[in-house]
Design a protein around this motif. Structure first.
Motif, PDB file in Angstrom:
ATOM      1  N   THR A  86       0.788  -0.959  -0.133  1.00  0.00           N
ATOM      2  CA  THR A  86      -0.140   0.412  -0.206  1.00  0.00           C
ATOM      3  C   THR A  86       0.604   1.351  -0.302  1.00  0.00           C
ATOM      4  O   THR A  86       0.746   1.920  -0.648  1.00  0.00           O
ATOM      5  CB  THR A  86      -0.940  -0.268   0.858  1.00  0.00           C
ATOM      6  OG1 THR A  86      -1.699  -0.929   1.693  1.00  0.00           O
ATOM      7  CG2 THR A  86      -1.508   1.613   1.498  1.00  0.00           C
TER       8      THR A  86
ATOM      9  N   ARG B 122      -8.341   6.727   5.569  1.00  0.00           N
ATOM     10  CA  ARG B 122      -8.681   5.420   4.763  1.00  0.00           C
ATOM     11  C   ARG B 122      -9.840   4.125   5.510  1.00  0.00           C
ATOM     12  O   ARG B 122      -8.971   3.492   5.683  1.00  0.00           O
ATOM     13  CB  ARG B 122      -7.607   5.126   4.559  1.00  0.00           C
ATOM     14  CG  ARG B 122      -6.477   3.552   2.561  1.00  0.00           C
ATOM     15  CD  ARG B 122      -5.851   3.537   2.704  1.00  0.00           C
ATOM     16  NE  ARG B 122      -5.496   2.724   1.649  1.00  0.00           N
ATOM     17  CZ  ARG B 122      -5.266   0.999   2.301  1.00  0.00           C
ATOM     18  NH1 ARG B 122      -5.843   0.656   3.019  1.00  0.00           N
ATOM     19  NH2 ARG B 122      -5.836   0.388   0.950  1.00  0.00           N
ATOM     20  N   CYS B 123     -10.594   3.257   4.237  1.00  0.00           N
ATOM     21  CA  CYS B 123     -10.855   2.670   4.747  1.00  0.00           C
ATOM     22  C   CYS B 123     -10.347   1.041   4.386  1.00  0.00           C
ATOM     23  O   CYS B 123      -9.522   1.008   3.640  1.00  0.00           O
ATOM     24  CB  CYS B 123     -12.224   2.569   3.824  1.00  0.00           C
ATOM     25  SG  CYS B 123     -13.637   3.463   4.131  1.00  0.00           S
ATOM     26  N   HIS B 124     -10.241   0.734   5.669  1.00  0.00           N
ATOM     27  CA  HIS B 124      -9.122  -0.905   5.692  1.00  0.00           C
ATOM     28  C   HIS B 124     -10.516  -2.033   5.544  1.00  0.00           C
ATOM     29  O   HIS B 124     -11.447  -2.467   6.237  1.00  0.00           O
ATOM     30  CB  HIS B 124      -8.806  -0.806   6.898  1.00  0.00           C
ATOM     31  CG  HIS B 124      -7.362  -1.988   6.854  1.00  0.00           C
ATOM     32  ND1 HIS B 124      -7.602  -2.990   6.835  1.00  0.00           N
ATOM     33  CD2 HIS B 124      -5.791  -1.065   7.097  1.00  0.00           C
ATOM     34  CE1 HIS B 124      -6.700  -3.522   6.890  1.00  0.00           C
ATOM     35  NE2 HIS B 124      -5.278  -2.637   6.673  1.00  0.00           N
ATOM     36  N   THR B 125     -10.031  -3.097   4.666  1.00  0.00           N
ATOM     37  CA  THR B 125     -11.072  -3.660   4.398  1.00  0.00           C
ATOM     38  C   THR B 125     -11.056  -5.049   5.646  1.00  0.00           C
ATOM     39  O   THR B 125     -12.330  -5.647   5.985  1.00  0.00           O
ATOM     40  CB  THR B 125     -10.522  -5.147   3.036  1.00  0.00           C
ATOM     41  OG1 THR B 125      -9.172  -5.312   3.450  1.00  0.00           O
ATOM     42  CG2 THR B 125     -11.198  -3.763   2.020  1.00  0.00           C
ATOM     43  N   ALA B 126      -9.862  -5.419   6.643  1.00  0.00           N
ATOM     44  CA  ALA B 126      -9.623  -5.952   7.119  1.00  0.00           C
ATOM     45  C   ALA B 126     -10.735  -5.178   8.562  1.00  0.00           C
ATOM     46  O   ALA B 126     -10.689  -6.472   9.322  1.00  0.00           O
ATOM     47  CB  ALA B 126      -8.531  -6.206   7.508  1.00  0.00           C
TER      48      ALA B 126
ATOM     49  N   GLY C 132     -13.726  -3.570   8.784  1.00  0.00           N
ATOM     50  CA  GLY C 132     -15.084  -3.323   8.313  1.00  0.00           C
ATOM     51  C   GLY C 132     -15.041  -2.135   7.875  1.00  0.00           C
ATOM     52  O   GLY C 132     -16.736  -1.483   8.125  1.00  0.00           O
ATOM     53  N   GLY C 133     -14.570  -1.622   6.922  1.00  0.00           N
ATOM     54  CA  GLY C 133     -14.403  -0.694   5.919  1.00  0.00           C
ATOM     55  C   GLY C 133     -14.423   0.996   6.646  1.00  0.00           C
ATOM     56  O   GLY C 133     -14.081   1.796   6.568  1.00  0.00           O
TER      57      GLY C 133
END
Length: 326
Positions: A272, A304-308, A310-311
């Protein structure tokens, strides 16, 4: 919790039963509540047989599946997926199965996506997460080529060669040596809160000084670091680095050799870092790129949204983020 398409919630079913028990006709109560008479009778019948537990939804999954693919065939499908990394469209003709059937088998066994498999072994990646911030912090170093003054992506290679000649007086076989920067990063396992610095080398004293500043960063966010996980780089294998951690009451752990997957929180962060900072746009100098790191880290940690997660951004998992409590 009721099915999303159900006309009545558990509370509504309880009201239905209460009205029927009060002597109201089932047909009248069903009409009032917008459901059919068979449905109303079903909930009353379940309540009389099971009590309150009977008012909850049940799984619609069948008790038996007589036409399910044989276990031996499913094992063969999984073996082809792990060993040869084949998809449903290629596994199907080999075993004489429809691709849709192969897809369902792979999904059922957790092999639906190649990204979920460890490339060397073909086994599903076992993901883990520590229970609280600071329980484990991943530390790593990323080597990145320096940018000559003026760059070359902006002005082209011809002018870039002239910039490279003018930027440095160091030579190696008449070729100008620009050198490298070393991005030291620390990522908290639970919250994914990250801290990075661009430094000139990866020696033990540099790594020790970086960790001191990283530890202060985590402490400022209310995180007490308990353990640090690193690879087996020379700076981390030194006794001085381990002693610096021990003096602060921190346990130093190293990953198994040639298994970077173990350091699985900071390695994706490095990717990233490259995509959204180092190569995000053309920079005209190494100083310009270094100055942009602070904005990237703020965006990564706070917005920044993090997929791990939950956004949500990493700061959402910090116990005592600055300004959250008074």
């Amino acid at each position: 919790m009721s099915h999303r398409n159900a006309r009545l919630t558990v509370h509504g079913r309880r009201i239905l039963v209460e009205r029927v028990l009060a002597g109201r006709p089932v047909a009248h109560v069903a009409a009032e509540m917008g459901i059919s008479r068979p449905t109303a009778h079903k909930w009353v019948r379940r309540w009389r047989a099971e009590g309150q537990a009977g008012l909850h939804d049940r799984s619609s999954r069948p008790h038996t599946t007589p036409h399910r693919t044989r276990p031996a065939v499913e094992a063969r499908v999984c073996d082809l997926r792990r060993s040869r990394k084949l998809g449903p469209a290629r596994i199907g003709p080999i075993l004489g199965l429809p691709a849709s059937t192969v897809h369902r088998i792979l999904t059922r066994h957790g092999l639906g996506r190649l990204a979920w498999l460890d490339r060397p072994t073909g086994e599903p990646i076992r993901r883990y997460e520590r229970d609280r911030p600071g329980e484990l912090v991943h530390v790593d170093i990323k080597k990145l080529g320096n940018i000559p003054d003026g760059g070359w992506r902006v002005v082209g290679r011809t002018a870039g060669d002239r910039n490279r000649q003018a930027t440095t007086g160091q030579r190696k076989s008449s070729t100008p040596v620009i050198g490298y920067s070393y991005i030291h990063s620390a990522v908290d396992d639970h919250s994914r809160l990250a801290y990075s610095e661009v430094l000139t080398d990866e020696r033990q004293h540099t790594a020790i000084a970086f960790w001191a500043r990283a530890n202060a960063f985590f402490a400022a966010h209310g995180i007490s670091v308990e353990r640090v996980l690193t690879d087996n780089g020379s700076c981390y294998k030194s006794k001085q680095f381990t002693q610096a951690l021990t003096a602060a009451g921190i346990t130093h752990k190293k990953i198994r050799p040639y298994r970077p997957q173990t350091n699985g929180k900071v390695e994706p962060f490095n990717r990233t870092l490259l995509d959204e900072w180092a190569y995000q746009r053309p920079y005209r100098s190494n100083t310009e790129r270094t100055a942009a790191l602070a904005d990237f880290l703020h965006t990564y940690n706070h917005h920044r949204c993090h997929t791990a997660l939950g956004g949500k951004p990493p700061i959402s998992r910090v116990n005592n983020a600055p300004g959250r409590y008074t």
